[in-house]
Structure formats: C-alpha cells, structure tokens
Design a protein around this motif. Structure first.
Motif, PDB file in Angstrom:
ATOM      1  N   VAL A  95      -2.397  -3.606   0.916  1.00 60.15           N
ATOM      2  CA  VAL A  95      -1.414  -4.687   0.866  1.00 60.15           C
ATOM      3  C   VAL A  95      -0.115  -4.191   0.223  1.00 60.15           C
ATOM      4  O   VAL A  95      -0.027  -3.072  -0.267  1.00 60.15           O
ATOM      5  CB  VAL A  95      -1.968  -5.912   0.107  1.00 60.15           C
ATOM      6  N   ALA A  96       0.900  -5.069   0.219  1.00 63.12           N
ATOM      7  CA  ALA A  96       2.251  -4.670  -0.161  1.00 63.12           C
ATOM      8  C   ALA A  96       2.455  -4.485  -1.663  1.00 63.12           C
ATOM      9  O   ALA A  96       3.429  -3.867  -2.079  1.00 63.12           O
ATOM     10  CB  ALA A  96       3.259  -5.687   0.374  1.00 63.12           C
ATOM     11  N   ILE A  97       1.561  -5.017  -2.481  1.00 60.66           N
ATOM     12  CA  ILE A  97       1.700  -4.918  -3.931  1.00 60.66           C
ATOM     13  C   ILE A  97       0.526  -4.117  -4.501  1.00 60.66           C
ATOM     14  O   ILE A  97      -0.636  -4.401  -4.184  1.00 60.66           O
ATOM     15  CB  ILE A  97       1.763  -6.316  -4.576  1.00 60.66           C
ATOM     16  N   ASP A  98       0.825  -3.136  -5.318  1.00 61.24           N
ATOM     17  CA  ASP A  98      -0.225  -2.303  -5.911  1.00 61.24           C
ATOM     18  C   ASP A  98      -1.088  -3.096  -6.887  1.00 61.24           C
ATOM     19  O   ASP A  98      -0.640  -4.063  -7.511  1.00 61.24           O
ATOM     20  CB  ASP A  98       0.408  -1.129  -6.664  1.00 61.24           C
ATOM     21  N   GLY A  99      -2.335  -2.645  -7.022  1.00 55.62           N
ATOM     22  CA  GLY A  99      -3.219  -3.184  -8.049  1.00 55.62           C
ATOM     23  C   GLY A  99      -3.866  -4.504  -7.727  1.00 55.62           C
ATOM     24  O   GLY A  99      -4.473  -5.126  -8.603  1.00 55.62           O
ATOM     25  N   ILE A 100      -3.786  -4.948  -6.486  1.00 52.20           N
ATOM     26  CA  ILE A 100      -4.368  -6.240  -6.117  1.00 52.20           C
ATOM     27  C   ILE A 100      -5.692  -6.071  -5.392  1.00 52.20           C
ATOM     28  O   ILE A 100      -6.689  -6.697  -5.732  1.00 52.20           O
ATOM     29  CB  ILE A 100      -3.390  -7.058  -5.252  1.00 52.20           C
ATOM     30  N   ALA A 101      -5.683  -5.230  -4.372  1.00 55.01           N
ATOM     31  CA  ALA A 101      -6.858  -5.120  -3.511  1.00 55.01           C
ATOM     32  C   ALA A 101      -7.996  -4.355  -4.190  1.00 55.01           C
ATOM     33  O   ALA A 101      -7.773  -3.314  -4.813  1.00 55.01           O
ATOM     34  CB  ALA A 101      -6.486  -4.437  -2.200  1.00 55.01           C
ATOM     35  N   THR A 102      -9.182  -4.876  -4.055  1.00 54.85           N
ATOM     36  CA  THR A 102     -10.401  -4.176  -4.447  1.00 54.85           C
ATOM     37  C   THR A 102     -11.072  -3.692  -3.170  1.00 54.85           C
ATOM     38  O   THR A 102     -11.483  -4.517  -2.356  1.00 54.85           O
ATOM     39  CB  THR A 102     -11.362  -5.100  -5.214  1.00 54.85           C
ATOM     40  N   PRO A 103     -11.166  -2.393  -2.965  1.00 54.76           N
ATOM     41  CA  PRO A 103     -11.716  -1.901  -1.699  1.00 54.76           C
ATOM     42  C   PRO A 103     -13.113  -2.460  -1.444  1.00 54.76           C
ATOM     43  O   PRO A 103     -13.979  -2.420  -2.319  1.00 54.76           O
ATOM     44  CB  PRO A 103     -11.759  -0.384  -1.901  1.00 54.76           C
ATOM     45  N   PRO A 104     -13.348  -2.994  -0.255  1.00 57.54           N
ATOM     46  CA  PRO A 104     -14.669  -3.529   0.073  1.00 57.54           C
ATOM     47  C   PRO A 104     -15.674  -2.408   0.312  1.00 57.54           C
ATOM     48  O   PRO A 104     -15.320  -1.219   0.345  1.00 57.54           O
ATOM     49  CB  PRO A 104     -14.412  -4.325   1.354  1.00 57.54           C
ATOM     50  N   ALA A 105     -16.913  -2.784   0.493  1.00 55.28           N
ATOM     51  CA  ALA A 105     -17.960  -1.803   0.764  1.00 55.28           C
ATOM     52  C   ALA A 105     -17.614  -1.012   2.021  1.00 55.28           C
ATOM     53  O   ALA A 105     -17.081  -1.557   2.986  1.00 55.28           O
ATOM     54  CB  ALA A 105     -19.299  -2.517   0.938  1.00 55.28           C
ATOM     55  N   ASN A 106     -17.898   0.272   1.975  1.00 63.70           N
ATOM     56  CA  ASN A 106     -17.716   1.188   3.103  1.00 63.70           C
ATOM     57  C   ASN A 106     -16.263   1.548   3.379  1.00 63.70           C
ATOM     58  O   ASN A 106     -15.971   2.199   4.385  1.00 63.70           O
ATOM     59  CB  ASN A 106     -18.357   0.627   4.383  1.00 63.70           C
ATOM     60  N   TYR A 107     -15.360   1.139   2.493  1.00 62.91           N
ATOM     61  CA  TYR A 107     -13.956   1.499   2.706  1.00 62.91           C
ATOM     62  C   TYR A 107     -13.728   2.886   2.101  1.00 62.91           C
ATOM     63  O   TYR A 107     -14.100   3.141   0.954  1.00 62.91           O
ATOM     64  CB  TYR A 107     -13.033   0.480   2.043  1.00 62.91           C
ATOM     65  N   PRO A 108     -13.097   3.805   2.842  1.00 68.13           N
ATOM     66  CA  PRO A 108     -12.948   5.178   2.335  1.00 68.13           C
ATOM     67  C   PRO A 108     -11.961   5.281   1.184  1.00 68.13           C
ATOM     68  O   PRO A 108     -11.008   4.505   1.079  1.00 68.13           O
ATOM     69  CB  PRO A 108     -12.432   5.934   3.572  1.00 68.13           C
ATOM     70  N   GLU A 109     -12.190   6.246   0.322  1.00 62.96           N
ATOM     71  CA  GLU A 109     -11.270   6.501  -0.785  1.00 62.96           C
ATOM     72  C   GLU A 109     -10.055   7.287  -0.300  1.00 62.96           C
ATOM     73  O   GLU A 109     -10.144   8.086   0.627  1.00 62.96           O
ATOM     74  CB  GLU A 109     -11.979   7.305  -1.883  1.00 62.96           C
ATOM     75  N   GLY A 110      -8.926   7.046  -0.938  1.00 58.92           N
ATOM     76  CA  GLY A 110      -7.741   7.854  -0.677  1.00 58.92           C
ATOM     77  C   GLY A 110      -6.870   7.403   0.479  1.00 58.92           C
ATOM     78  O   GLY A 110      -5.973   8.148   0.894  1.00 58.92           O
TER      79      GLY A 110
END
Length: 342
Positions: free
Chosen positions: A296-311
């Motif tokens: 999303v457009a603002i840092d620090g908001i989204a918590t990556p869901p299960a199976n979402y890749p790092e980086g």
C-alpha cells in the motif's frame, strides 16, 4: 357535518404529508451526492463507501464501476464534461493518459507527506495519488522442477537456460497489463537493446503467451508448466490453496502496477471530491486497502498475509510510469512483431 369532518381530515392529512415531504427534502438537501468511478473489486466497495461516509456524514458516495478498458474509454470520451466527481481505483497508466489530456484536477491531500514517493504523481500538487500495488514474481513448482532437473532461478537471465525450453508460460503484454509491466520493466532494468536480447533468448523457453497475468501462475500451480512469469498475489493465492510452488523474486527487481485516485476536471462537486481524496490518501483508507493487497501507499500499515513472499517492496523497481505509458504502443508493436506468432 360528517362530510365536513371528512374534508377537514383529508386536508389535515395532506398538510401533514406535505410537511413531512418538505422535511424529508430538507434532510436530503443536507447530504451531497457524489459520483465516483472505480474498477475495484465489487467485494470491497461497500466497506470503502461505509468508511468514507462514516467520516463524511454530509456526503453520499455513489459508485460507478466498470472494467479498466471500459472506464478509461468512458472518461476519455467525456473529456472535460465530467459526469462524475472523482476516480477511486484505476490503473496508473490510465491516470497518466488523463493527466496528459488535461482531464484531472490537481490536489494535494492532507496526508500527502505520508504517501511513499513512488505512489504519487511527482508534481508538487499531484494530479493522482496511488493506493496499492502488485509486483513481479515467478511462480515455481518445486515438485515438477525436481522431476525435470530444473534449477531454481534467482535472476531473470536464469530463465533463458535451455533446460527451461517449453517449460515457461508468460502473459501476452498486448492483452495483459501484468505482461506489459514485465516487458517495460525489463527495458528499464537492462536498457533497450539488452532487454530485447533477453526476450529473444527467453522466447524459445516460453510454451504459451497467455492473455491473462494470472494464468501463468495457475499453470505452475497445477504443474502443467513448472514456471510461470506472473505476480506475487497470484502466487500467494495458489500457494494458499496448497499448490507446491515457491514465489520467487528476481535479484534485479521487477515491474509493478498500482491503483490510483484522482479528482476529475470540472467535477460537479469539487469540495466533496477533495474530501474523498483526503480519505483515499489517509492511513484509514490504506488500512482498508491492506486487507486486499499488502503493498500500500503508506509504510508500516500492511501486515503480510500467509504465503506472501518476503522482500517484495525492495524488489519493486523505480518504475517510470510516464515513460511506460508514452512508449506503450511502440513497445507492444515491437513485441508483437517479434513474438506474438507463437
């Protein structure tokens, strides 16, 4: 006498009804209705509308939803005679075209300082602001790859290895926005000549150029073709279904696309449209976006869901959307002449 009472009752009822109608009209006049164009998922619209109206009780939001192609054509046809007030959810490439045509009203939302630079029009008073994005990835079926002795790619160039011949699917950039962001990103990453050389070497390894950006990952998930050049959300969905795939990010980085919001020039209700933009760029709205798309457009908001890749965020190149939009026709013509006959 009885007739007189009936006449009086009728007149009284009419008077009361008229008062109620006038009162209702007055209440209705106290709330301004704005028309908002969108291409967002239908499942998300009710929640977005409710959240905006909760903070702006004097405004009623009416959605006008279409597919990207249809909506882009409609806004272009309307020109400066806008029939809606704003856009909330449309691909950035369409917004760039509208900006060039002078169809957008620049506005700096109150929360603009928090918006990541890559997620906004670079002008001091932006014509559009980004919402959320999806990014390049390779879907890699580990079981089928092991059977075939295929190495796990870490670079785009690894996919030109002859061992991958006929084992890769990719999307046709003339039909798929995902396909085009891959091609335009390769040109930005490698330079024009080296990018076309890369695609020439990749071409023999591609079994099918699909009309959809999602299908290559679905092919990898089923094992029909072990490698799909796609995007991270498609991989996350397939992996969540139990597919034996890894979602790989190439070391050079990759392309990406995003939804955006803007005010239409000559909007019937410009003040209310500005309030919509304030909300669309707010932390509250970005929290809502993050329920559907992690980037999303603002840092620090989204918590990556299960199976979402790092980086993923780090893998997103500094995408020159203006260049990609201006050169789209030329690039697609060149790509089609070279590769579309497959």
């Amino acid at each position: 006498m009885a007739r007189s009472r009936r006449v009086f009752s009728t007149l009284l009822a009419g008077l009361i009804g008229g008062v109620l109608l006038l009162g209702g009209a007055a209440l209705a006049q106290g709330k301004t209705t704005i028309q908002v164009y969108t291409t967002l998922l239908p499942e998300s619209l009710a929640e977005f509308k409710a959240a905006f109206e909760a903070e702006n009780s004097e405004i009623e939001l009416i959605w006008r939803r279409e597919s990207t192609g249809v909506l882009t054509a409609r806004i272009a046809a309307e020109g400066e005679n806008a029939r809606a007030d704003a856009i909330w959810g449309l691909a950035v490439t369409s917004m760039l075209d509208f900006k060039k045509r002078g169809l957008l009203q620049p506005y700096a939302p109150k929360n603009l300082a928090e918006v990541r630079p890559a997620f906004r029009d670079p002008d001091p008073v932006p014509s559009w602001v980004g919402m959320e994005a999806w990014a390049a990835a390779v879907c890699f079926n580990t079981i089928e790859a092991a059977k075939l002795g295929l190495p796990k790619p870490t670079s785009w160039h690894d996919l030109t290895d002859p061992r991958f011949k006929g084992k890769i699917t990719f999307s046709n950039p003339a039909a798929s926005g995902t396909g085009y962001f891959h091609v335009s990103a390769w040109i930005q990453i490698f330079g024009e000549a080296k990018a076309w050389d890369f695609m020439e070497k990749l071409h023999p390894n591609v079994a099918i150029y699909e009309p959809s950006g999602t299908r290559p990952c679905r092919h990898a998930a089923t094992g029909e073709f072990p490698v799909g050049i796609s995007y991270e959300l498609a991989g996350m969905i397939e992996k969540g279904k139990g597919a034996p795939i890894e979602i790989l990010l190439m070391k050079e980085g990759g392309g990406w696309d995003m939804d955006t919001a803007a005010i239409l020039k000559n909007a019937p209700h410009p003040a209310e449209a500005q309030k919509l933009m304030d909300f669309a760029a707010s932390r509250k709205a970005n929290t809502l976006y993050a329920k559907w798309v992690p980037q999303v457009a603002i840092d620090g908001i989204a918590t990556p869901p299960a199976n979402y890749p790092e980086g993923v965020a780090a893998s997103m190149i500094k995408n020159d959307f203006g260049w990609a939009s201006e050169n789209r026709d030329r690039i697609l013509k060149a790509w089609s002449e070279r590769f579309e006959k497959k």
